[in-house]
Structure formats: structure tokens, C-alpha cells
Design an enzyme around this catalytic site. Structure first.
Site, PDB file in Angstrom:
ATOM      1  N   ARG A  44       0.743  -1.223  -0.206  1.00  0.00           N
ATOM      2  CA  ARG A  44      -0.025  -0.184  -0.051  1.00  0.00           C
ATOM      3  C   ARG A  44       0.946   1.074   0.052  1.00  0.00           C
ATOM      4  NH1 ARG A  44       1.794   1.785   4.061  1.00  0.00           N
ATOM      5  NH2 ARG A  44       0.526   3.781   3.738  1.00  0.00           N
ATOM      6  N   GLY A  45       0.297   2.353  -0.110  1.00  0.00           N
ATOM      7  CA  GLY A  45       0.837   3.641  -0.226  1.00  0.00           C
ATOM      8  C   GLY A  45       1.164   3.899  -1.598  1.00  0.00           C
ATOM      9  N   ALA A  46       1.127   5.279  -1.985  1.00  0.00           N
ATOM     10  CA  ALA A  46       1.045   5.526  -3.431  1.00  0.00           C
ATOM     11  C   ALA A  46       2.465   5.149  -4.175  1.00  0.00           C
ATOM     12  CB  ALA A  46       0.745   6.997  -3.626  1.00  0.00           C
ATOM     13  N   ARG A  78      -6.890  -0.780  -6.860  1.00  0.00           N
ATOM     14  CA  ARG A  78      -7.397   0.245  -6.448  1.00  0.00           C
ATOM     15  C   ARG A  78      -7.671   1.504  -6.889  1.00  0.00           C
ATOM     16  NH1 ARG A  78      -4.538   0.990  -0.686  1.00  0.00           N
ATOM     17  NH2 ARG A  78      -6.553   1.917  -0.048  1.00  0.00           N
ATOM     18  N   GLN A 182      -2.787   2.767   9.848  1.00  0.00           N
ATOM     19  CA  GLN A 182      -1.435   2.757   9.462  1.00  0.00           C
ATOM     20  C   GLN A 182      -0.621   3.654  10.230  1.00  0.00           C
ATOM     21  OE1 GLN A 182      -4.465   3.213   7.634  1.00  0.00           O
ATOM     22  NE2 GLN A 182      -4.302   2.428   5.855  1.00  0.00           N
ATOM     23  N   ASP A 223      -2.200  10.728  -2.792  1.00  0.00           N
ATOM     24  CA  ASP A 223      -2.671   9.462  -3.590  1.00  0.00           C
ATOM     25  C   ASP A 223      -2.638  10.097  -4.859  1.00  0.00           C
ATOM     26  OD1 ASP A 223      -3.348   8.431  -0.541  1.00  0.00           O
ATOM     27  OD2 ASP A 223      -2.934   6.736  -1.889  1.00  0.00           O
ATOM     28  N   ASN A 233      -5.469  12.284  -0.070  1.00  0.00           N
ATOM     29  CA  ASN A 233      -4.994  11.515   0.621  1.00  0.00           C
ATOM     30  C   ASN A 233      -5.836  10.792   1.662  1.00  0.00           C
ATOM     31  OD1 ASN A 233      -2.051  10.783   1.460  1.00  0.00           O
ATOM     32  ND2 ASN A 233      -2.471  11.963   3.207  1.00  0.00           N
ATOM     33  N   LYS A 234      -5.052  10.073   2.506  1.00  0.00           N
ATOM     34  CA  LYS A 234      -5.826   9.118   3.571  1.00  0.00           C
ATOM     35  C   LYS A 234      -6.931  10.172   4.300  1.00  0.00           C
ATOM     36  CE  LYS A 234      -5.617   5.786   4.141  1.00  0.00           C
ATOM     37  NZ  LYS A 234      -6.550   4.781   3.764  1.00  0.00           N
TER      38      LYS A 234
HETATM   39  O1  MRU Z   1      -4.970   3.331   2.258  1.00  0.00           O
HETATM   40  P1  MRU Z   1      -3.589   3.428   2.086  1.00  0.00           P
HETATM   41  O2  MRU Z   1      -2.619   2.942   3.279  1.00  0.00           O
HETATM   42  O3  MRU Z   1      -2.932   3.031   0.750  1.00  0.00           O
HETATM   43  O4  MRU Z   1      -3.211   4.864   1.950  1.00  0.00           O
HETATM   44  C1  MRU Z   1      -2.004   5.564   1.717  1.00  0.00           C
HETATM   45  C2  MRU Z   1      -2.164   7.017   2.032  1.00  0.00           C
HETATM   46  O5  MRU Z   1      -2.959   7.727   2.092  1.00  0.00           O
HETATM   47  C3  MRU Z   1      -0.688   7.818   1.979  1.00  0.00           C
HETATM   48  O6  MRU Z   1      -0.695   8.641   2.741  1.00  0.00           O
HETATM   49  C4  MRU Z   1      -0.482   8.003   0.416  1.00  0.00           C
HETATM   50  O7  MRU Z   1      -0.461   6.717  -0.192  1.00  0.00           O
HETATM   51  C5  MRU Z   1       1.044   8.410   0.276  1.00  0.00           C
HETATM   52  S1  MRU Z   1       2.284   7.305   0.627  1.00  0.00           S
HETATM   53  C6  MRU Z   1       3.647   8.017   0.568  1.00  0.00           C
END
Ligand code: MRU
Length: 331
Positions: A44-46, A78, A182, A223, A233-234
Site C-alpha cells: 500500500r502507499g502510492a 485500487r 496505518q 494519492d 490523501n488518507k
Molecule cells: O490506504 P493506504 O494505506 O494505501 O493509504 C495511503 C495514504 O493515504 C498515503 O498517505 C499516500 O499513499 C502517500 S504514501 C507516501
């Protein structure tokens, strides 16, 4: 440690669903296995999703009768992080060159991510010093934007890491990041491994703590950044941005250029992933809410560009809150 890599003909990645209890590397040899890992947030994470997308196309070429069809399924595993689609598309451009060309491009994307995160760390740390005027900085952040969200070093948390390495980090306040935690599970684990001072905070305390002066700056990842600078973002990022604005605290987005989506003009056009109600109703199989409770579970929110003091990429610093556009004419 690398969060994701290509090792002996398959993808190896840290299964993030098991952290912080166990740091287990799993091997993934099929596109369906990778799609499952992406959907359940094992990876996970962009930025990490961008690398997963590109490496996944190499897997598709090696194992699938119709690689383009498999890549299309992977691309939509996703919807919000544009990096996944971007990584798939980058690798697909090399399809005519066969497996070697596709894998070569995917490995390039992995290496570019490592270099980009280093550059964002340096540039972001300089900006944090400039904006806060402090020798010892207190940072607030949400979700996980560290090495686990990329390949080796992260984006927003990569800036905190650089400040820590320079001896300029007083503390990170990490929001726990309901529903999948997270912040509590991953960010606290990474900061602990770095030896960086940190405390965990419940999500709803973020804006209040900013009003109280408990942090000098907010650093988040992204994201997808629309052409006008609106940033997905999250979930919880928008509330932090509002709190930061009210408190006069700089609000910084740290993300690679691959997260900028010029095809999406504004944040209102960004698709927000709705995730399984079970994530809200229970924590690790312990039921919280009564049977029959309805749920809304948006995984991300969108912060309007005017609330963003600066966006830091590996190439530049843009200040949307001061009217500076990513692309001329979009604000
Ligand atoms: O649902 P996730 O854990 O994939 O969400 C991740 C985030 O929102 C991060 O802040 C984003 O992807 C940037 S990661 C460097």
C-alpha cells in the site's frame, strides 16, 4: 530493507497487514496474487503501488496468456492512488519489447522511486526549516508515508527521517489513522526503528493539538494531486488541513511527480475508494458496533489547494496556498 522488489522471477514484498507484530516478506508470482495483495493492503502507499503496478506487468508478461487484459485488471485494483495506473501504463508502453523491456522499465521505476524519495527528503527538510524557522521541529502526520509506502525511504515521513538524520527533529505526532491504523501500526513502527522521537495521537485530536501549538508543521503524502493542486490523501487529511489553516500552521504535501495527475482537473473529479464496512465495524475481528449498523468508509479525502501551503516533489516546491499553480492557468 526494501518494501517491494523483483527477486528471482517474482515480486517480493513486506506483508504490511502483519506489522507491527511480524515483518514477513511474501513472494508473489501471479497477477491475481498481486491484485489480492493490493486490495487487502499487504502492499500500500502510492509510490509502492506505482512500483507494484509496473512489476505486475512484468509478471503478466511472464505468466498470463493475455498480458494486456491482466494489466487492465491490475490497474483498477485500487482507484484513488494514480501511481498504480501510472506504473502499469509506464510498463505497458514497453510491451512490444517483450519481457526484458517491461521488467527493465519496472526496475527503472523502482530505482527512480528510491532517488525521488531521497530528493524529497532533502528538499522537504530545507523547506520545513525555512517555514518554521526552528532548529528542532515538531511534525504532525497522518497515515503511513515512510519506507513502507515506497521502496526504501518515504515521502512525508522521509522528510521527518532526513530531519532526524540532521539532528533537527524534536518529535513526530503520528495520527493513528482509523480504520486500518496505518499510523499506529506502521508509522510508529518505522519511527521506532529510526530511533526518532514520536507519540501516537487519536485522529480527532489532530486539529485541537494544532490549535494548542503542539506541532510546528503538518506533513502528509498524497494519492493523487489534481492539475489545480487539490490533493487526495488518507481520510483525515482534510480535517488536519482545516485545523492547520485555522491555527496558522504550514500544511505540506510531499509526493513524487508520478502522483500529479494532469488529466484530472480538480479534486472533485478524483474517485474516492469506498472500502469494506467490516473495517469500521470491527478491529482485528473484535466487533465494535451492534449488528445491523450501517457504515460509510471513504478511504481518502480531498484537501482543496488553497489550504496547502506547499507541495514538495523530487523536482520542485509549489505553493498553491499563495496562488502558485502546478500548471499555469489551473488556479
Ligand atoms: O490506504 P493506504 O494505506 O494505501 O493509504 C495511503 C495514504 O493515504 C498515503 O498517505 C499516500 O499513499 C502517500 S504514501 C507516501
Amino acid at each position: 530493507m526494501r518494501t517491494i522488489d523483483w527477486v528471482d522471477g517474482a515480486i517480493e514484498l513486506v506483508d504490511q497487514t502483519l506489522l507491527p507484530g511480524e515483518c514477513r516478506v511474501v513472494r508473489i508470482g501471479t497477477v491475481d496474487g498481486l491484485i489480492d495483495a493490493i486490495r487487502r493492503l499487504a502492499v500500500r502507499g502510492a509510490p509502492a503501488l506505482g512500483v507494484a503496478g509496473a512489476l505486475g506487468v512484468a509478471l503478466a508478461v511472464a505468466t498470463e496468456p493475455d498480458p494486456a487484459d491482466a494489466a487492465a485488471r491490475l490497474r483498477s485494483a485500487r482507484p484513488t492512488a494514480v501511481n498504480l495506473a501510472w506504473g502499469v501504463d509506464q510498463a505497458l508502453k514497453c510491451l512490444d519489447g517483450g519481457f526484458g523491456a517491461v521488467l527493465g522499465r519496472a526496475l527503472e521505476i523502482r530505482d527512480e522511486d528510491i532517488a525521488a524519495c531521497r530528493a524529497m527528503g532533502e528538499r522537504g527538510a530545507d523547506l520545513v526549516r525555512e517555514l518554521t524557522g526552528r532548529d528542532q521541529v515538531r511534525i504532525m502526520t497522518v497515515c503511513n508515508t515512510g519506507g513502507l509506502a515506497a521502496v526504501e525511504r518515504g515521502t512525508a515521513l522521509g522528510v521527518a527521517q532526513t530531519l532526524h538524520e540532521r539532528g533537527q527533529l524534536a518529535e513526530v505526532l503520528a495520527l493513528e489513522t482509523r480504520p486500518l491504523l496505518q499510523g499506529a501500526r506502521l508509522t510508529a513502527w518505522e519511527l521506532g526503528r529510526m530511533g526518532a522521537p514520536h507519540r501516537l495521537v487519536v485522529d480527532s485530536a489532530g486539529p485541537f493539538l494544532l490549535a494548542r501549538g503542539s506541532a510546528d508543521i503538518v506533513l502528509i503524502g498524497a494519492d493523487r494531486i489534481a492539475a489545480n493542486g487539490d490533493t487526495a490523501n488518507k481520510i483525515g487529511s482534510y480535517a488536519l488541513a482545516l485545523g492547520a489553516h485555522r491555527a496558522g500552521v504550514p500544511f505540506i504535501v510531499v509526493a513524487p511527480e508520478s502522483t500529479v495527475d494532469l488529466a484530472t482537473p480538480t479534486g472533485s473529479r478524483i474517485e474516492i475508494e469506498d472500502r469494506d464496512p467490516a473495517e469500521v465495524l470491527s478491529v482485528r475481528d473484535v466487533r465494535l458496533a451492534p449488528e445491523g449498523t450501517g457504515v460509510l468508509n471513504p478511504a481518502f479525502d480531498v484537501t482543496p489547494h488553497d489550504l496547502i501551503t506547499a507541495i514538495v516533489t523530487e523536482r520542485r516546491v509549489i505553493r498553491p496556498g499563495s496562488g502558485e499553480a502546478l500548471v499555469a492557468g489551473t488556479i
